[in-house]
Design a protein around this motif. Sequence first.
Motif, PDB file in Angstrom:
ATOM      1  N   SER A 213       0.841  -1.203   0.000  1.00 34.81           N
ATOM      2  CA  SER A 213       0.000   0.000   0.000  1.00 34.81           C
ATOM      3  C   SER A 213       0.872   1.247   0.000  1.00 34.81           C
ATOM      4  CB  SER A 213      -0.912   0.002   1.226  1.00 34.81           C
ATOM      5  OG  SER A 213      -1.672   1.194   1.284  1.00 34.81           O
ATOM      6  N   ILE A 214       0.755   2.049  -1.052  1.00 35.85           N
ATOM      7  CA  ILE A 214       1.529   3.288  -1.165  1.00 35.85           C
ATOM      8  C   ILE A 214       0.658   4.454  -0.724  1.00 35.85           C
ATOM      9  CG2 ILE A 214       2.838   4.798  -2.702  1.00 35.85           C
ATOM     10  CD1 ILE A 214       3.246   2.397  -4.554  1.00 35.85           C
ATOM     11  N   GLU A 215       0.925   4.950   0.484  1.00 41.39           N
ATOM     12  CA  GLU A 215       0.167   6.066   1.060  1.00 41.39           C
ATOM     13  C   GLU A 215      -1.336   5.830   0.942  1.00 41.39           C
ATOM     14  OE1 GLU A 215       1.539  10.036   0.499  1.00 41.39           O
ATOM     15  OE2 GLU A 215       3.391   9.468   1.524  1.00 41.39           O
ATOM     16  N   GLY A 216      -1.752   4.591   1.184  1.00 41.35           N
ATOM     17  CA  GLY A 216      -3.176   4.277   1.159  1.00 41.35           C
ATOM     18  C   GLY A 216      -3.918   4.944   2.307  1.00 41.35           C
ATOM     19  N   ASN A 217      -5.214   5.187   2.105  1.00 41.59           N
ATOM     20  CA  ASN A 217      -6.046   5.776   3.152  1.00 41.59           C
ATOM     21  C   ASN A 217      -6.154   4.819   4.329  1.00 41.59           C
ATOM     22  OD1 ASN A 217      -6.571   7.302   0.762  1.00 41.59           O
ATOM     23  ND2 ASN A 217      -8.458   8.064   1.704  1.00 41.59           N
ATOM     24  N   LEU A 218      -5.850   5.313   5.525  1.00 38.20           N
ATOM     25  CA  LEU A 218      -5.920   4.502   6.735  1.00 38.20           C
ATOM     26  C   LEU A 218      -6.940   5.024   7.736  1.00 38.20           C
ATOM     27  CD1 LEU A 218      -2.113   3.850   7.434  1.00 38.20           C
ATOM     28  CD2 LEU A 218      -3.754   2.276   6.383  1.00 38.20           C
ATOM     29  N   THR A 219      -7.145   6.339   7.756  1.00 34.61           N
ATOM     30  CA  THR A 219      -8.095   6.947   8.682  1.00 34.61           C
ATOM     31  C   THR A 219      -8.888   8.029   7.952  1.00 34.61           C
ATOM     32  OG1 THR A 219      -6.777   8.840   9.481  1.00 34.61           O
ATOM     33  CG2 THR A 219      -6.317   6.688  10.477  1.00 34.61           C
TER      34      THR A 219
ATOM     35  N   TYR B 139      -8.222  13.949   1.671  1.00 40.12           N
ATOM     36  CA  TYR B 139      -7.727  15.259   1.225  1.00 40.12           C
ATOM     37  C   TYR B 139      -8.508  15.710  -0.004  1.00 40.12           C
ATOM     38  CZ  TYR B 139      -4.681  19.050  -0.180  1.00 40.12           C
ATOM     39  OH  TYR B 139      -4.198  20.280  -0.542  1.00 40.12           O
ATOM     40  N   PHE B 140      -8.111  15.272  -1.183  1.00 38.16           N
ATOM     41  CA  PHE B 140      -8.862  15.639  -2.377  1.00 38.16           C
ATOM     42  C   PHE B 140     -10.282  15.081  -2.329  1.00 38.16           C
ATOM     43  CE2 PHE B 140      -4.610  15.960  -4.722  1.00 38.16           C
ATOM     44  CZ  PHE B 140      -4.595  17.338  -4.639  1.00 38.16           C
TER      45      PHE B 140
ATOM     46  N   VAL C 183      -3.458 -11.482   4.803  1.00 33.25           N
ATOM     47  CA  VAL C 183      -2.347 -11.671   3.871  1.00 33.25           C
ATOM     48  C   VAL C 183      -1.238 -10.690   4.252  1.00 33.25           C
ATOM     49  CG1 VAL C 183      -3.878 -12.393   1.995  1.00 33.25           C
ATOM     50  CG2 VAL C 183      -3.192  -9.986   2.167  1.00 33.25           C
ATOM     51  N   SER C 184      -0.060 -10.904   3.726  1.00 33.52           N
ATOM     52  CA  SER C 184       1.066 -10.021   4.017  1.00 33.52           C
ATOM     53  C   SER C 184       0.791  -8.621   3.467  1.00 33.52           C
ATOM     54  CB  SER C 184       2.347 -10.567   3.401  1.00 33.52           C
ATOM     55  OG  SER C 184       2.690 -11.792   3.978  1.00 33.52           O
ATOM     56  N   CYS C 185       0.993  -7.612   4.300  1.00 30.19           N
ATOM     57  CA  CYS C 185       0.772  -6.220   3.896  1.00 30.19           C
ATOM     58  C   CYS C 185       1.956  -5.363   4.345  1.00 30.19           C
ATOM     59  CB  CYS C 185      -0.499  -5.656   4.524  1.00 30.19           C
ATOM     60  SG  CYS C 185      -2.019  -6.507   4.047  1.00 30.19           S
ATOM     61  N   LEU C 186       2.311  -4.415   3.518  1.00 27.14           N
ATOM     62  CA  LEU C 186       3.339  -3.449   3.881  1.00 27.14           C
ATOM     63  C   LEU C 186       2.861  -2.065   3.456  1.00 27.14           C
ATOM     64  CD1 LEU C 186       6.204  -3.117   5.112  1.00 27.14           C
ATOM     65  CD2 LEU C 186       7.093  -3.163   2.782  1.00 27.14           C
ATOM     66  N   TYR C 187       2.926  -1.115   4.401  1.00 29.14           N
ATOM     67  CA  TYR C 187       2.476   0.255   4.149  1.00 29.14           C
ATOM     68  C   TYR C 187       3.699   1.129   3.881  1.00 29.14           C
ATOM     69  CZ  TYR C 187      -0.268   4.507   4.616  1.00 29.14           C
ATOM     70  OH  TYR C 187      -0.896   5.705   4.372  1.00 29.14           O
ATOM     71  N   TYR C 188       3.682   1.823   2.756  1.00 27.10           N
ATOM     72  CA  TYR C 188       4.834   2.609   2.298  1.00 27.10           C
ATOM     73  C   TYR C 188       4.415   4.073   2.255  1.00 27.10           C
ATOM     74  CZ  TYR C 188       9.112   3.320  -0.474  1.00 27.10           C
ATOM     75  OH  TYR C 188      10.357   3.702  -0.923  1.00 27.10           O
ATOM     76  N   TRP C 189       5.145   4.937   3.003  1.00 26.78           N
ATOM     77  CA  TRP C 189       4.636   6.302   3.170  1.00 26.78           C
ATOM     78  C   TRP C 189       5.735   7.297   3.503  1.00 26.78           C
ATOM     79  CZ3 TRP C 189       3.660   8.377   8.487  1.00 26.78           C
ATOM     80  CH2 TRP C 189       4.272   7.584   9.481  1.00 26.78           C
ATOM     81  N   ASN C 190       5.407   8.576   3.269  1.00 26.69           N
ATOM     82  CA  ASN C 190       6.270   9.685   3.649  1.00 26.69           C
ATOM     83  C   ASN C 190       5.580  10.437   4.789  1.00 26.69           C
ATOM     84  OD1 ASN C 190       7.814  11.967   3.925  1.00 26.69           O
ATOM     85  ND2 ASN C 190       7.656  12.639   1.795  1.00 26.69           N
ATOM     86  N   PRO C 191       6.152  10.421   6.002  1.00 27.25           N
ATOM     87  CA  PRO C 191       5.522  11.114   7.130  1.00 27.25           C
ATOM     88  C   PRO C 191       5.262  12.598   6.864  1.00 27.25           C
ATOM     89  CG  PRO C 191       7.240   9.649   7.920  1.00 27.25           C
ATOM     90  CD  PRO C 191       7.353   9.675   6.415  1.00 27.25           C
ATOM     91  N   GLU C 192       6.050  13.202   5.960  1.00 27.52           N
ATOM     92  CA  GLU C 192       5.850  14.618   5.648  1.00 27.52           C
ATOM     93  C   GLU C 192       4.521  14.857   4.948  1.00 27.52           C
ATOM     94  OE1 GLU C 192       9.203  15.464   3.219  1.00 27.52           O
ATOM     95  OE2 GLU C 192      10.649  14.926   4.768  1.00 27.52           O
TER      96      GLU C 192
ATOM     97  N   THR D  44       1.761  13.005   5.565  1.00 29.67           N
ATOM     98  CA  THR D  44       0.735  12.260   6.296  1.00 29.67           C
ATOM     99  C   THR D  44       0.216  13.051   7.485  1.00 29.67           C
ATOM    100  OG1 THR D  44       1.780  10.189   5.624  1.00 29.67           O
ATOM    101  CG2 THR D  44       0.286  10.086   7.505  1.00 29.67           C
ATOM    102  N   ASN D  45      -1.102  13.012   7.673  1.00 29.08           N
ATOM    103  CA  ASN D  45      -1.716  13.664   8.823  1.00 29.08           C
ATOM    104  C   ASN D  45      -1.165  13.069  10.119  1.00 29.08           C
ATOM    105  OD1 ASN D  45      -3.966  13.880  10.997  1.00 29.08           O
ATOM    106  ND2 ASN D  45      -4.587  15.337   9.430  1.00 29.08           N
ATOM    107  N   PRO D  46      -0.858  13.899  11.122  1.00 29.85           N
ATOM    108  CA  PRO D  46      -0.311  13.376  12.384  1.00 29.85           C
ATOM    109  C   PRO D  46      -1.187  12.310  13.033  1.00 29.85           C
ATOM    110  CG  PRO D  46      -0.057  15.760  12.286  1.00 29.85           C
ATOM    111  CD  PRO D  46      -0.894  15.378  11.109  1.00 29.85           C
ATOM    112  N   GLU D  47      -2.515  12.439  12.890  1.00 30.39           N
ATOM    113  CA  GLU D  47      -3.406  11.438  13.480  1.00 30.39           C
ATOM    114  C   GLU D  47      -3.216  10.071  12.832  1.00 30.39           C
ATOM    115  OE1 GLU D  47      -5.308  11.822  16.100  1.00 30.39           O
ATOM    116  OE2 GLU D  47      -4.686  13.918  16.311  1.00 30.39           O
ATOM    117  N   THR D  48      -2.974  10.074  11.525  1.00 28.84           N
ATOM    118  CA  THR D  48      -2.731   8.809  10.832  1.00 28.84           C
ATOM    119  C   THR D  48      -1.384   8.226  11.245  1.00 28.84           C
ATOM    120  OG1 THR D  48      -4.106   9.442   8.948  1.00 28.84           O
ATOM    121  CG2 THR D  48      -2.462   7.728   8.565  1.00 28.84           C
ATOM    122  N   ALA D  49      -0.388   9.087  11.422  1.00 28.90           N
ATOM    123  CA  ALA D  49       0.923   8.609  11.877  1.00 28.90           C
ATOM    124  C   ALA D  49       0.812   7.940  13.247  1.00 28.90           C
ATOM    125  CB  ALA D  49       1.912   9.771  11.926  1.00 28.90           C
TER     126      ALA D  49
END
Length: 259
Positions: free
Chosen positions: A104-110, A115-116, A187-196, A198-203
Amino acid sequence: MVGTGPRTLVLVHGFGDDMSAFSGLLTTGVADQFRLLLVDLPGFGSRPARDGVLSIAKHGRFLAELIIRACPGSSVGLVGHSVGSMIAVEAIRHLGRGAAGLFSIEGNLTRHDLYFTGKAASHSDPAALKSAFLKELDQLAQGDPTLARYRQAVDGADPRSLWELALDTIRTSEALAPGEPLRALGVSCLYYWNPENTNPETAIWIRERGLANRTIAGASHWPMIDDASRVAAELTAFFNEVYGTPGGRRRPKTRSDDF
């Protein structure tokens, strides 16, 4: 379908986007190790809109049916970007053992990741949403080729498909954090993201749930455009690990470069 590898990865674009979001990966070595199935969802890119495929759930079923037709008998890996990750989660629920894992590349988590899509509720109809969205992107894309590409993709989207997907993403995200169905997949999942980005609540959500993740610094919301070689290396390593275990079902330990 691009590439010659023995395993297939299905690349699922995000809100308003199309398969060009993953075009940068085609110039890396990932297509030498995997076959890449690039998809335009109904109403986006080259694919016409479908009245029966407007919600997250319906897009997920559509994607699963497409995968079964294109890759019969195979266990595929899915790569979902942004809202495309939510759609990939739904597809995996239909695929069952036909899905090996999710990158998951910057997938929606919360709900904080709206945003858009979150702006759709402030517009009265599909045409109004698309017009306002394009006007905003015109300003944001000045001097930014990554956003200019996205703006072009949005321009080709069907207004109703754009509108309905945005509203359903809002409804779905407010009813249940999208990250919870992801964590429950089995199943195996890996979340790939840039904290810059990302909303602090999601972090905080990522940290508290111990979600397996890797971070990338300095990239936009589309790291597969900005830093395609690094994304290719990360997803290749992830799926090689997934397919290298019996049944591809072992969940990686939580990993992070910076978080």
